[in-house]
Design a protein around this motif. Structure first.
Motif, PDB file in Angstrom:
ATOM      1  N   TYR A   1      -6.673  -6.355   3.438  1.00  0.00           N
ATOM      2  CA  TYR A   1      -6.344  -6.364   2.088  1.00  0.00           C
ATOM      3  C   TYR A   1      -5.983  -7.332   1.594  1.00  0.00           C
ATOM      4  O   TYR A   1      -6.959  -7.738   0.404  1.00  0.00           O
ATOM      5  CB  TYR A   1      -5.446  -5.706   1.857  1.00  0.00           C
TER       6      TYR A   1
ATOM      7  N   ARG B   1     -12.239  -5.933  -7.915  1.00  0.00           N
ATOM      8  CA  ARG B   1     -10.002  -5.122  -7.424  1.00  0.00           C
ATOM      9  C   ARG B   1     -10.139  -4.415  -6.054  1.00  0.00           C
ATOM     10  O   ARG B   1     -10.816  -2.746  -6.042  1.00  0.00           O
ATOM     11  CB  ARG B   1      -9.536  -4.070  -8.575  1.00  0.00           C
TER      12      ARG B   1
ATOM     13  N   HIS C   1      -7.520  -2.718  -3.088  1.00  0.00           N
ATOM     14  CA  HIS C   1      -6.067  -1.892  -3.522  1.00  0.00           C
ATOM     15  C   HIS C   1      -5.762  -1.687  -1.846  1.00  0.00           C
ATOM     16  O   HIS C   1      -6.052  -0.751  -1.238  1.00  0.00           O
ATOM     17  CB  HIS C   1      -5.615  -0.975  -4.637  1.00  0.00           C
TER      18      HIS C   1
ATOM     19  N   HIS D   1      -1.369   5.228  -9.703  1.00  0.00           N
ATOM     20  CA  HIS D   1      -2.297   4.116  -9.400  1.00  0.00           C
ATOM     21  C   HIS D   1      -3.766   4.923  -9.607  1.00  0.00           C
ATOM     22  O   HIS D   1      -5.016   4.172  -9.827  1.00  0.00           O
ATOM     23  CB  HIS D   1      -2.130   3.172  -7.804  1.00  0.00           C
TER      24      HIS D   1
ATOM     25  N   TYR E   1      -9.599   1.343  -9.538  1.00  0.00           N
ATOM     26  CA  TYR E   1      -9.517  -0.070  -7.837  1.00  0.00           C
ATOM     27  C   TYR E   1     -11.567   0.534  -7.420  1.00  0.00           C
ATOM     28  O   TYR E   1     -11.444   1.649  -7.701  1.00  0.00           O
ATOM     29  CB  TYR E   1      -8.877  -0.355  -6.794  1.00  0.00           C
TER      30      TYR E   1
ATOM     31  N   LEU F   1     -10.601   0.875  -1.757  1.00  0.00           N
ATOM     32  CA  LEU F   1      -9.160   0.911  -0.789  1.00  0.00           C
ATOM     33  C   LEU F   1      -8.967   0.694   0.632  1.00  0.00           C
ATOM     34  O   LEU F   1      -9.986   0.539   1.055  1.00  0.00           O
ATOM     35  CB  LEU F   1      -9.189   2.034  -1.055  1.00  0.00           C
TER      36      LEU F   1
END
Ligand SMILES: Nc1ncnc2c1ncn2[C@@H]1O[C@H](COP(=O)(O)OP(=O)(O)OP(=O)(O)O)[C@@H](O)[C@H]1O
Length: 608
Positions: free
Chosen positions: A213, A226, A228, A239, A248, A251
């Protein structure tokens, strides 16, 4: 003078050799895979071409070669061969290009399997032009790392994934696989969309997912995308839930968290738009049984229903089921291997150290400290109980040590990893939890205090040092009980260029069933702790590894256990002296040599 006389005069003094006669019959022409026809070698496309030509001619081809002097070949007049398929200029150029690609791959130990595998890149800057056309900001972020050139896995995996081909990649530990899969994901997604998650990266541990991440955040800087990481499932509703405004794109998580969110009513995750599905440490994630990763993965993969999703598997080691699954389920798959599959990185100097008994390990450990360790050092043990016990012992010796295992809270685990990364912890004791993927910069030494249960585990554990081309060192303690697995690990060391005594390689092979059992059920070892537990005082064996750091559970013995002297099987000299145990009051004053300098270290108390 007839024709024969003319021929005799012309060829006076010349000897002919019947160099090669290719038997061609109809059967062979029909069946190019017939055993009778020699298979052309892969690296010799030129020869392959000649072979085809030979098969095309109807009469036996006989080369007449002048034995003295001239090397030219006289072709006898044969029946006119069938029209050769020369190929267009474009095809010839393509073939020449592919030959060059293969030479380049060979130079970098890259092997590929698959049809029309995209050409490897030589530099990151190539990615700015066609056919890749990397996002300028992404390229800038990539160049900001300051790496001189891509690593071999990046050279080949980047073009494959940028061409949207499914990939199964196997490359040594610490060879930059993370950037090899993150870059194409980011480039593929291009801009932020509010529609929801479009890329999913899974890793077996929370620590590794968090590391990926962080790398992803770095690489997506100023791209608008974005990312997450699911830190707490309890926060997930904010979220991802329907009320969530901030969607987002990427992930990064572990399978169990993702599955948990999928199972909520209503589900807290929607994976229908997932265009990129990437598994890091894929062989671990696809392991059946242990931790049930495979089952979780099946559920998750089933929820990723986007028809054009790209799938990529990365790991330093591969097992047959993973390859079978990939071949069965992924169309147009490309397989990339760097070096020899399932081998240890050759930048790590590896040693095997015979320590006699369990208590000999502690002696050997203290001897290593006495000789001078170069932190940071990672120490692997087989269970959390043993991790706790070793931690107590080393703490008692005044070493700047901490411990990480599954029983510690997330907060403690995060703090521990951060402290080790920042150099505040010099020796980190860990379980298999930290064996895979974790990229601690500049770990100088890995100590396998407990012998690894499998060669795969060994490869990953020692791969925590010697990363990104830097040198590293790994010492593996073994006792008599570990000898069944010794042969296979000695072989791994030999294969990566290390030296091991010949007798280890000659040891009896373990049966597959026994090896499987050993992998599943760790050895029942004597306690590490030199504290005497009440049952020990009553004369019971201390073999049960169930111990605890609960106050009052242990009593320190008046005398330490006598340990056998460890015998070294490696390059270093055998340890000679049994180090003195430090009295408790000296905690905080003992010395640990760091990079040649003596330093006074403070003992760190664990919160465990
Ligand atoms: N092209 C490069 N040149 C030099 N270093 C690099 C390059 N690419 C990545 N690295 C660095 O190499 C280190 C190891 O990278 P990474 O963690 O991706 O390895 P890995 O192959 O995933 O290892 P493992 O199999 O242990 O998970 C990182 O610190 C990373 O920053």
């Amino acid at each position: 003078m007839d024709v024969h006389d003319v021929f005799r005069q012309l060829t006076a003094g010349v000897r002919f050799s019947r160099k090669r006669q290719v038997p061609v019959n109809n059967q062979q022409l029909k069946n190019p895979l017939s055993n009778a026809v020699e298979k052309p070698k892969k690296e010799e496309p030129e020869k392959k071409r000649i072979k085809v030509e030979e098969e095309d001619v109807e009469a036996p081809a006989v080369d007449f070669r002048l034995l003295d002097g001239d090397e030219s070949v006289i072709q006898p007049k044969l029946k006119k061969p069938k029209k050769q398929k020369e190929g267009t200029a474009a095809e010839q150029e393509e073939q020449r290009q592919e030959e060059q690609n293969n030479i380049f791959r060979k130079q970098h130990n890259i092997s590929v399997l698959g049809k029309h595998v995209p050409a490897p890149i030589e530099s990151f800057s190539e990615l700015s032009s066609e056919p890749y056309k990397l996002l300028p900001r992404l390229l800038q972020n990539l160049l900001n790392y300051g790496f001189a050139e891509p690593t071999p896995i990046q050279m080949q995996a980047l073009p494959v994934l940028l061409a949207n081909r499914p990939l199964m990649a196997c490359a040594p530990t610490g060879s930059g696989k993370t950037l090899a899969f993150l870059t194409p994901i980011i480039n593929g997604l291009r801009t932020h969309k509010t529609s929801g998650l479009r890329a999913l990266v899974l890793a077996p541990t929370r620590e590794l997912a968090q590391q990926i991440y962080r790398e992803c955040v770095e690489l997506t800087r100023e791209t608008g995308l974005r990312t997450h990481f699911i830190s707490k499932v309890s926060e997930a509703r904010h979220h991802y839930g329907p009320e969530c405004k901030q969607k987002y794109d990427i992930l990064v998580s572990t399978p169990n968290r993702v599955r948990f969110l999928l199972q909520q009513q209503p589900p807290l995750l929607d994976l229908k738009r997932i265009e990129w599905f990437v598994l890091d440490e894929a062989d671990r994630l696809m392991e059946e049984g242990q931790n049930n990763f495979k089952e979780q993965l099946d559920d998750i993969y089933g929820s990723c229903t986007h028809p054009q999703k790209r799938v990529a598997f990365f790991s330093a080691t591969y097992t047959v089921p993973v390859a079978k699954w990939a071949l069965r389920n992924l169309k147009n798959l490309v397989r990339v291997t760097i070096g020899v599959q399932n081998s240890a990185t050759d930048t790590v100097a590896q040693e095997l150290l015979f320590v006699g008994s369990e208590s000999g390990k502690l002696v050997a450990m203290r001897e290593l400290v006495r000789q001078g360790l170069h932190p940071p050092v990672l120490v692997f043990v087989q269970s959390k109980d043993r991790a706790k016990q070793l931690f107590e012992e080393l703490l008692y010796d005044g070493i700047n040590v901490d411990v990480i295992h599954a029983e510690r809270t997330q907060h403690q685990r995060d703090n521990c990893v951060r402290a080790f990364r920042e150099g505040n912890i010099w020796v980190l004791i860990c379980t298999e939890l930290m064996g895979r993927g974790i990229d601690f910069k500049g770990v100088n030494l890995v100590i396998n205090y407990d012998f690894p249960p499998t060669t795969i585990s060994y490869i990953h554990r020692i791969g925590r040092t010697g990363r990104a081309g830097r040198p590293g060192r790994a010492i593996t303690f073994f006792t008599q009980d570990d000898t069944p697995n010794l042969r296979s690990i000695a072989q791994i060391i030999r294969n990566s260029g290390g030296t091991v005594p010949e007798y280890m390689l000659q040891m009896k092979k373990v049966r597959k069933s026994e090896a499987k059992l050993r992998a599943k059920k760790p050895l029942d070892r004597d306690d590490i702790s030199t504290k005497i537990r009440p049952e020990k005082l009553n004369g019971e064996s201390g073999k049960s590894s169930k111990s605890s750091n609960e106050p009052g559970k242990f009593v320190r013995p008046l005398k330490t256990e006598k340990a056998k002297k460890p015998k070294k099987h490696g390059t270093d000299k055998a340890t000679k002296t049994k180090p003195k145990k430090l009295p408790k009051k000296q905690i905080g004053k003992s010395k640990l040599v760091s990079n040649g300098k003596k330093k006074v270290v403070k003992a760190k108390r664990s919160k465990v």
